[in-house]
Enzyme design. Structure first.
Site, PDB file in Angstrom:
ATOM      1  N   TYR A   1       0.826  -1.203   0.000  1.00 30.43           N
ATOM      2  CA  TYR A   1       0.000   0.000   0.000  1.00 30.43           C
ATOM      3  C   TYR A   1       0.866   1.261   0.000  1.00 30.43           C
ATOM      4  O   TYR A   1       1.885   1.324   0.691  1.00 30.43           O
ATOM      5  CB  TYR A   1      -0.931   0.035   1.208  1.00 30.43           C
ATOM      6  CG  TYR A   1      -2.052  -0.986   1.192  1.00 30.43           C
ATOM      7  CD1 TYR A   1      -2.340  -1.733   0.059  1.00 30.43           C
ATOM      8  CD2 TYR A   1      -2.835  -1.202   2.327  1.00 30.43           C
ATOM      9  CE1 TYR A   1      -3.361  -2.666   0.056  1.00 30.43           C
ATOM     10  CE2 TYR A   1      -3.867  -2.122   2.331  1.00 30.43           C
ATOM     11  CZ  TYR A   1      -4.119  -2.862   1.197  1.00 30.43           C
ATOM     12  OH  TYR A   1      -5.145  -3.780   1.196  1.00 30.43           O
TER      13      TYR A   1
ATOM     14  N   GLY B   1     -25.328   4.900  -1.402  1.00 25.54           N
ATOM     15  CA  GLY B   1     -26.200   6.009  -1.778  1.00 25.54           C
ATOM     16  C   GLY B   1     -25.741   6.734  -3.023  1.00 25.54           C
ATOM     17  O   GLY B   1     -25.923   7.942  -3.154  1.00 25.54           O
TER      18      GLY B   1
END
Length: 323
Positions: free
Chosen positions: A53, A220
């Protein structure tokens, strides 16, 4: 915060796992520190990272940020169940990736240095290595356990038969083997229900889902799109186009239940067999706060059934495709 055992181990972890992949490339070090401090305040004790990462800033950057945070003291390391991963190439040079005994030794020592700690609680194989025999992998891991450098082993992105093989080889050596499997799992992506989850249950592994909201598509996205707050591109846009009707039904159902869509997506995972803790990867404090809300959402049988209607799952193999 509720806690549960990680697989069949005696290790207790929070029902949410703090993913740190954004720390560095998306989130500054000071903001990352603040998010990790807030995670502890919420009772989240389970943090996940990986040696690769760091994005454009370079491999190892995220582990370095965690190490700098631990170095501040105040019980930060002691209160954290630390999980990291190895497999991906750290440099183009040979033996700088995958799961050879040589790379396990080198990658582990390098991670310990970056993380500024002398042990890792959960050391995970980021992918299956088809070129290295399990005798070699488990011998290297046994050595690391004997040295006190790691406590538990876990897998990530394994198929069900990979888990079964790994556990059979570990048992043959009288070694504990894997205690967890980290896979992509969410309402839109349910393929691991075919064989990975049954294998995890049968072999005593806890499942740690990554991408629990499918890159934000279950958070959403349609409302944010209408409000001009989010613009999708590439694969995410294609996935939305394919599943727009289902996602619209999902967002309407979340509103009917009185919760945010992301809260429902995370809560659904917490109701699934073998799931220990979804990995949340906040870029901001607000995203962390929003994720924690899911812990207060209870879905009854009717709600779970409705979600299965919107996003049909998979049966355990072979019943999914045969009698």
């Amino acid at each position: 915060m509720d806690y549960t055992h990680l697989g069949r181990s005696g290790l207790k972890v929070s029902r949410l796992c703090l993913g740190t992949m954004n720390f560095g490339p998306q989130t500054s070090e000071p903001d990352s520190f603040s998010i990790m401090d807030s995670a502890h305040e919420y009772g989240i004790n389970f943090f996940d990272t990986a040696n690769v990462y760091g994005g454009a800033l370079g491999t190892g950057i995220t582990e370095t940020i965690l190490g700098n945070w631990f170095e501040q003291g105040g019980g930060r390391r002691e209160r954290t169940v630390l999980a990291t991963k190895l497999y991906g190439d750290m440099t183009p040079w040979p033996n700088e990736g995958k799961l050879s005994a040589l790379n396990i030794r080198r990658a582990l020592d390098a991670s310990l240095t970056r993380l500024k700690t002398d042990y890792i609680d959960l050391y995970q194989f980021h992918h299956v290595d088809r070129e290295t025999p399990w005798d070699e992998i488990w011998q290297a891991m046994e050595t690391a356990v004997a040295q006190g450098k790691i406590l538990y082993a876990g897998s990530s992105n394994f198929a069900g038969w990979h888990i079964a093989t790994a556990q059979a080889e570990a048992r043959r050596r009288n070694f504990m083997g894997l205690v967890s499997e980290q896979s992509i799992y969410n309402l839109l992506t349910r393929d691991i229900e075919l064989e990975v989850i049954p294998s995890a249950v049968g072999n005593g592994l806890g499942v740690i889902p990554w991408s629990p909201l499918n890159g934000g598509l279950l958070g959403g996205v349609l409302r944010k799109e209408r409000d001009g707050k989010r613009r999708l591109e590439g694969r995410a846009l294609e996935t939305l186009a394919t599943h727009r009707d289902a996602i619209e039904q999902y967002e309407d159902f979340a509103a009917e239940l009185g919760h945010e869509p992301g809260d429902i997506g995370l809560a659904w995972l917490l109701h699934q067999p073998a799931v220990t803790a979804p990995i949340i990867g906040p870029r901001t404090q607000g995203q962390l706060d929003a994720a924690v809300r899911a812990l207060d959402v209870t879905l009854d049988a009717a709600a779970l059934a409705r979600l299965d209607e919107i996003f049909p799952g998979r049966k355990t193999a072979p019943e999914d495709y045969a009698w």
